[in-house]
Design a protein around this motif. Structure first.
Motif, PDB file in Angstrom:
ATOM      1  N   LEU A 331       0.835  -1.201   0.000  1.00 42.89           N
ATOM      2  CA  LEU A 331       0.000   0.000   0.000  1.00 42.89           C
ATOM      3  C   LEU A 331       0.872   1.254   0.000  1.00 42.89           C
ATOM      4  N   ASP A 332       1.909   1.260   0.818  1.00 44.27           N
ATOM      5  CA  ASP A 332       2.807   2.415   0.871  1.00 44.27           C
ATOM      6  C   ASP A 332       3.534   2.605  -0.459  1.00 44.27           C
ATOM      7  N   ALA A 333       3.928   1.496  -1.080  1.00 45.35           N
ATOM      8  CA  ALA A 333       4.596   1.598  -2.380  1.00 45.35           C
ATOM      9  C   ALA A 333       3.645   2.166  -3.431  1.00 45.35           C
ATOM     10  N   HIS A 334       2.366   1.839  -3.314  1.00 43.41           N
ATOM     11  CA  HIS A 334       1.378   2.318  -4.282  1.00 43.41           C
ATOM     12  C   HIS A 334       1.102   3.811  -4.103  1.00 43.41           C
ATOM     13  N   THR A 335       0.994   4.258  -2.856  1.00 41.20           N
ATOM     14  CA  THR A 335       0.610   5.642  -2.578  1.00 41.20           C
ATOM     15  C   THR A 335       1.789   6.555  -2.327  1.00 41.20           C
ATOM     16  N   GLY A 336       2.994   6.000  -2.241  1.00 44.93           N
ATOM     17  CA  GLY A 336       4.145   6.814  -1.887  1.00 44.93           C
ATOM     18  C   GLY A 336       4.175   7.202  -0.424  1.00 44.93           C
TER      19      GLY A 336
END
Length: 369
Positions: A331-336
């Protein structure tokens, strides 16, 4: 042992780099103006503006840094303008010292007040989202919660677990709105669930009782989307009131546990009798319940996070806690790392060390999957 929750917030004394740089920049700008403009008027007395800006946001230690920087600039301006030691310069230094002392007092008072509010927030968090064991009634459960506000501990997402005579019952929900209003709504829903979970005979009756308790009692037009999952040995029952469909995880590809029918959220007074989704779980299979913060998280291009694809990248035999950590990493990789909504994740994996005794009688009954 208690479940690990992913609280991400800043303490009241945390470094706010942009604000510190702004304070130093303001102080430098005043000093530069005093050095470059004509001898009159003298602007060094305005150096106190930098510490005043700092005390509005920074703690006393970093405010004192800005105060010291302002004092050094005042001394430097005295040498530059040949005023060092003069009565006028000494008076301006005295004013700067008094003003700096006041800003230090204000920064200290504000920090104490913020720490007190943080203590109240932690107490509210423990009252609303109670901790529980990692294994409840034969079900391994992992929890992760992130508030959309980095300075907040509690938001509108809610979850709870009850080990009842009817099975382990798990609630996930999302209260409409933001801030205090959503927290009040979430607390009301949790209170209603805790009252009904131990007495109602079915999961559908539990949500019906919660709906009756919330209808007409929520502020404004607030409501709660919610799903309740009930686990009894290898059987699971899911009742959904306008919430995102839970995901079934296991040896095969993840799949949404879509409700048989569509039922409005809780608290609107439009609640029908939802048809439960029933299924039989194989050893190692788990049910993931989640909120908007996962399903509706977007990247820079506006593309939403693919929940099924994310779950598919988690190895089947991963421990529940580790599985949620891997999902949040995706999720963090997707949203930065940015987030606009609270995120609550609950992963439930019944402990089925041996195949069910009736597994040899044939495939799962129709309607169970």
């Amino acid at each position: 042992m208690y479940l690990t929750r992913s609280w991400q917030r800043r303490g009241p004394a945390a470094v706010d780099v942009p604000w510190l740089l702004l304070s130093l920049l303001v102080t430098s700008a005043v000093a530069a103006a005093d050095a470059l403009l004509p001898p009159e008027p003298v602007l060094s007395g305005l150096l106190v503006v930098g510490p005043a800006v700092a005390c509005a946001r920074l703690d006393i230690r970093r405010t004192s840094l800005v105060c010291g920087y302002a004092l050094l600039l005042a001394l430097g301006l005295g040498f530059l303008n040949d005023r060092i030691g003069s009565v006028d310069h000494m008076l301006r230094l005295a004013v700067l010292l008094i003003g700096s002392g006041l800003t230090l007092f204000l920064a200290h008072s504000r920090t104490i007040r913020e720490e007190s509010l943080a203590t109240v927030a932690r107490m509210a968090q423990h009252a609303i989202l109670q901790p529980f064991s990692a294994r409840v009634g034969g079900v391994d459960i992992a929890i992760r919660y992130r508030s959309a506000d980095r300075d907040a501990l509690v938001g509108g997402d809610l979850f709870d677990v009850a080990n009842t005579a009817y099975g382990v019952r798990v609630l996930i929900g999302d209260a409409r709105g933001k801030g205090l209003s959503s927290t009040v709504t979430a607390a009301a829903a949790l209170r209603a669930f805790r009252n009904a979970a131990y007495t109602e005979p079915t999961a559908a009756a539990v949500t019906g009782s919660v709906a009756a308790a919330l209808t007409g009692r929520l502020p404004g037009e607030d409501f709660v989307t919610a799903a309740v999952a009930e686990f009894t040995h290898d059987r699971a029952t899911v009742v959904n009131h306008g919430h995102h469909a839970p995901v079934l995880l296991g040896q095969r590809q993840p799949e949404f546990l879509l409700p048989p029918d569509t039922v409005p959220p809780l608290g609107l007074g439009l609640d029908g009798d939802p048809e439960p989704r029933r299924l039989r779980l194989a050893p190692g299979e788990a049910v993931l319940l989640y909120t908007d913060g996962l399903a509706e998280a977007r990247d820079d291009a506006g593309e939403m996070f693919d929940v099924l694809a994310g779950c598919g990248k988690v190895p089947p035999d991963t421990a529940p806690d580790r599985a949620l950590d891997l999902l949040l990493q995706q999720l963090d990789a997707h949203t930065g790392g940015e987030r606009d909504d609270d995120v609550a994740l609950v992963l439930c994996r019944p402990v089925l060390e041996e195949p069910p005794e009736d597994s040899a009688t044939g495939p799962r009954a129709a309607g169970e999957r």
